[in-house]
Design a protein around this motif. Sequence first.
Motif, PDB file in Angstrom:
ATOM      1  N   HIS A  76       6.868   2.171   0.745  1.00 29.76           N
ATOM      2  CA  HIS A  76       6.606   1.087  -0.200  1.00 29.76           C
ATOM      3  C   HIS A  76       5.120   0.974  -0.506  1.00 29.76           C
ATOM      4  O   HIS A  76       4.283   1.048   0.396  1.00 29.76           O
ATOM      5  CB  HIS A  76       7.089  -0.250   0.372  1.00 29.76           C
ATOM      6  CG  HIS A  76       8.577  -0.355   0.462  1.00 29.76           C
ATOM      7  ND1 HIS A  76       9.383  -0.460  -0.642  1.00 29.76           N
ATOM      8  CD2 HIS A  76       9.405  -0.359   1.535  1.00 29.76           C
ATOM      9  CE1 HIS A  76      10.650  -0.519  -0.253  1.00 29.76           C
ATOM     10  NE2 HIS A  76      10.700  -0.451   1.051  1.00 29.76           N
ATOM     11  N   LEU A  77       4.815   0.763  -1.771  1.00 30.58           N
ATOM     12  CA  LEU A  77       3.415   0.579  -2.171  1.00 30.58           C
ATOM     13  C   LEU A  77       2.963  -0.863  -1.975  1.00 30.58           C
ATOM     14  O   LEU A  77       1.770  -1.135  -1.865  1.00 30.58           O
ATOM     15  CB  LEU A  77       3.235   0.995  -3.633  1.00 30.58           C
ATOM     16  CG  LEU A  77       3.234   2.513  -3.842  1.00 30.58           C
ATOM     17  CD1 LEU A  77       3.502   2.857  -5.301  1.00 30.58           C
ATOM     18  CD2 LEU A  77       1.907   3.105  -3.393  1.00 30.58           C
ATOM     19  N   PHE A  78       3.915  -1.794  -1.979  1.00 29.13           N
ATOM     20  CA  PHE A  78       3.584  -3.210  -1.761  1.00 29.13           C
ATOM     21  C   PHE A  78       4.290  -3.709  -0.509  1.00 29.13           C
ATOM     22  O   PHE A  78       5.477  -3.434  -0.310  1.00 29.13           O
ATOM     23  CB  PHE A  78       4.049  -4.071  -2.953  1.00 29.13           C
ATOM     24  CG  PHE A  78       3.180  -3.959  -4.163  1.00 29.13           C
ATOM     25  CD1 PHE A  78       2.087  -4.809  -4.336  1.00 29.13           C
ATOM     26  CD2 PHE A  78       3.436  -3.007  -5.125  1.00 29.13           C
ATOM     27  CE1 PHE A  78       1.275  -4.702  -5.447  1.00 29.13           C
ATOM     28  CE2 PHE A  78       2.630  -2.896  -6.248  1.00 29.13           C
ATOM     29  CZ  PHE A  78       1.547  -3.741  -6.413  1.00 29.13           C
ATOM     30  N   ALA A  79       3.559  -4.451   0.308  1.00 30.90           N
ATOM     31  CA  ALA A  79       4.197  -5.133   1.434  1.00 30.90           C
ATOM     32  C   ALA A  79       5.039  -6.292   0.885  1.00 30.90           C
ATOM     33  O   ALA A  79       4.743  -6.826  -0.195  1.00 30.90           O
ATOM     34  CB  ALA A  79       3.131  -5.662   2.387  1.00 30.90           C
ATOM     35  N   GLN A  80       6.077  -6.676   1.617  1.00 25.58           N
ATOM     36  CA  GLN A  80       6.955  -7.763   1.169  1.00 25.58           C
ATOM     37  C   GLN A  80       6.170  -9.032   0.833  1.00 25.58           C
ATOM     38  O   GLN A  80       6.462  -9.718  -0.123  1.00 25.58           O
ATOM     39  CB  GLN A  80       7.995  -8.083   2.247  1.00 25.58           C
ATOM     40  CG  GLN A  80       9.213  -7.179   2.204  1.00 25.58           C
ATOM     41  CD  GLN A  80       9.928  -7.211   0.874  1.00 25.58           C
ATOM     42  OE1 GLN A  80      10.048  -8.258   0.256  1.00 25.58           O
ATOM     43  NE2 GLN A  80      10.383  -6.059   0.400  1.00 25.58           N
ATOM     44  N   GLY A  81       5.166  -9.344   1.638  1.00 25.40           N
ATOM     45  CA  GLY A  81       4.428 -10.586   1.442  1.00 25.40           C
ATOM     46  C   GLY A  81       3.437 -10.554   0.298  1.00 25.40           C
ATOM     47  O   GLY A  81       2.695 -11.521   0.095  1.00 25.40           O
ATOM     48  N   SER A  82       3.402  -9.470  -0.463  1.00 23.84           N
ATOM     49  CA  SER A  82       2.454  -9.387  -1.575  1.00 23.84           C
ATOM     50  C   SER A  82       3.160  -9.295  -2.927  1.00 23.84           C
ATOM     51  O   SER A  82       2.577  -8.852  -3.911  1.00 23.84           O
ATOM     52  CB  SER A  82       1.519  -8.191  -1.378  1.00 23.84           C
ATOM     53  OG  SER A  82       2.264  -7.000  -1.288  1.00 23.84           O
ATOM     54  N   ILE A  83       4.425  -9.734  -2.939  1.00 22.07           N
ATOM     55  CA  ILE A  83       5.192  -9.753  -4.188  1.00 22.07           C
ATOM     56  C   ILE A  83       5.698 -11.172  -4.406  1.00 22.07           C
ATOM     57  O   ILE A  83       6.404 -11.731  -3.551  1.00 22.07           O
ATOM     58  CB  ILE A  83       6.386  -8.777  -4.112  1.00 22.07           C
ATOM     59  CG1 ILE A  83       5.888  -7.351  -3.878  1.00 22.07           C
ATOM     60  CG2 ILE A  83       7.230  -8.859  -5.383  1.00 22.07           C
ATOM     61  CD1 ILE A  83       6.997  -6.393  -3.483  1.00 22.07           C
ATOM     62  N   PHE A  84       5.334 -11.757  -5.538  1.00 23.45           N
ATOM     63  CA  PHE A  84       5.675 -13.155  -5.807  1.00 23.45           C
ATOM     64  C   PHE A  84       6.362 -13.271  -7.169  1.00 23.45           C
ATOM     65  O   PHE A  84       5.768 -12.944  -8.200  1.00 23.45           O
ATOM     66  CB  PHE A  84       4.412 -14.028  -5.803  1.00 23.45           C
ATOM     67  CG  PHE A  84       3.639 -13.944  -4.512  1.00 23.45           C
ATOM     68  CD1 PHE A  84       3.986 -14.752  -3.436  1.00 23.45           C
ATOM     69  CD2 PHE A  84       2.596 -13.039  -4.364  1.00 23.45           C
ATOM     70  CE1 PHE A  84       3.280 -14.669  -2.230  1.00 23.45           C
ATOM     71  CE2 PHE A  84       1.892 -12.948  -3.165  1.00 23.45           C
ATOM     72  CZ  PHE A  84       2.229 -13.767  -2.104  1.00 23.45           C
ATOM     73  N   PHE A  85       7.596 -13.744  -7.162  1.00 25.76           N
ATOM     74  CA  PHE A  85       8.288 -14.086  -8.405  1.00 25.76           C
ATOM     75  C   PHE A  85       8.444 -15.597  -8.450  1.00 25.76           C
ATOM     76  O   PHE A  85       9.171 -16.180  -7.647  1.00 25.76           O
ATOM     77  CB  PHE A  85       9.647 -13.386  -8.494  1.00 25.76           C
ATOM     78  CG  PHE A  85       9.518 -11.929  -8.814  1.00 25.76           C
ATOM     79  CD1 PHE A  85       9.259 -11.516 -10.118  1.00 25.76           C
ATOM     80  CD2 PHE A  85       9.614 -10.975  -7.825  1.00 25.76           C
ATOM     81  CE1 PHE A  85       9.105 -10.167 -10.426  1.00 25.76           C
ATOM     82  CE2 PHE A  85       9.463  -9.626  -8.113  1.00 25.76           C
ATOM     83  CZ  PHE A  85       9.210  -9.223  -9.421  1.00 25.76           C
TER      84      PHE A  85
END
Length: 202
Positions: A123-132
Amino acid sequence: MHIGIDFDNTVVSYDALFHRVALEQALIPPDLPANKVAVRDQLRANGLEETWIEMQGYVYGARMDEAAIYPGFVEFLLWARSAGHAASIVSHKTRHPFAGPQYDLHAAARAWIDTHLRHERRHLFAQGSIFFELTKEEKLARIEAIGCDAFIDDLPEILLADAMPPRIRKLLFDPDANHAPADHADLVPVICWADVRNALDA
Ligand SMILES: [Mg+2]
């Protein structure tokens, strides 16, 4: 530097997908340019606003996996990581479409990220760095809360909103040149992800 990134029409390009779906439904002539705005304008010109609204739910929900990543985005993220920058996705969209079947649009977007935003399978983004977020106001509050130093978005109204912190560098992602640069003196216009890197690397 913490780089904030919009999602729809900034990371994800829907141009080819809207064109494909409209062709499948025999709603546009085959020679119409493969461009989301061209498809929208053609449907509106034919009095098909309702069809256009339902098509958006269908594309962002049922067909999301077919949406394309903008060229150069993965390379941009790898550069950002190597340069020691943090990156987060901050987007706003409704949970369900305005019309038609009630797809979960947040789940579809996260599934797309899970599939497409990878490098060497990781993954290029960690879970905690994606915000919807659900609203524009919540998106702007999130940009402030996580301390972005730069933000890239395809919508001037996000970048120029009163709630957008003045200290943030504001990059307008405009690959189809929909906006005249002179209209937005506070914005740095970029037409591709290599441009974003050059602007932030300067
Ligand atoms: Mg967008």
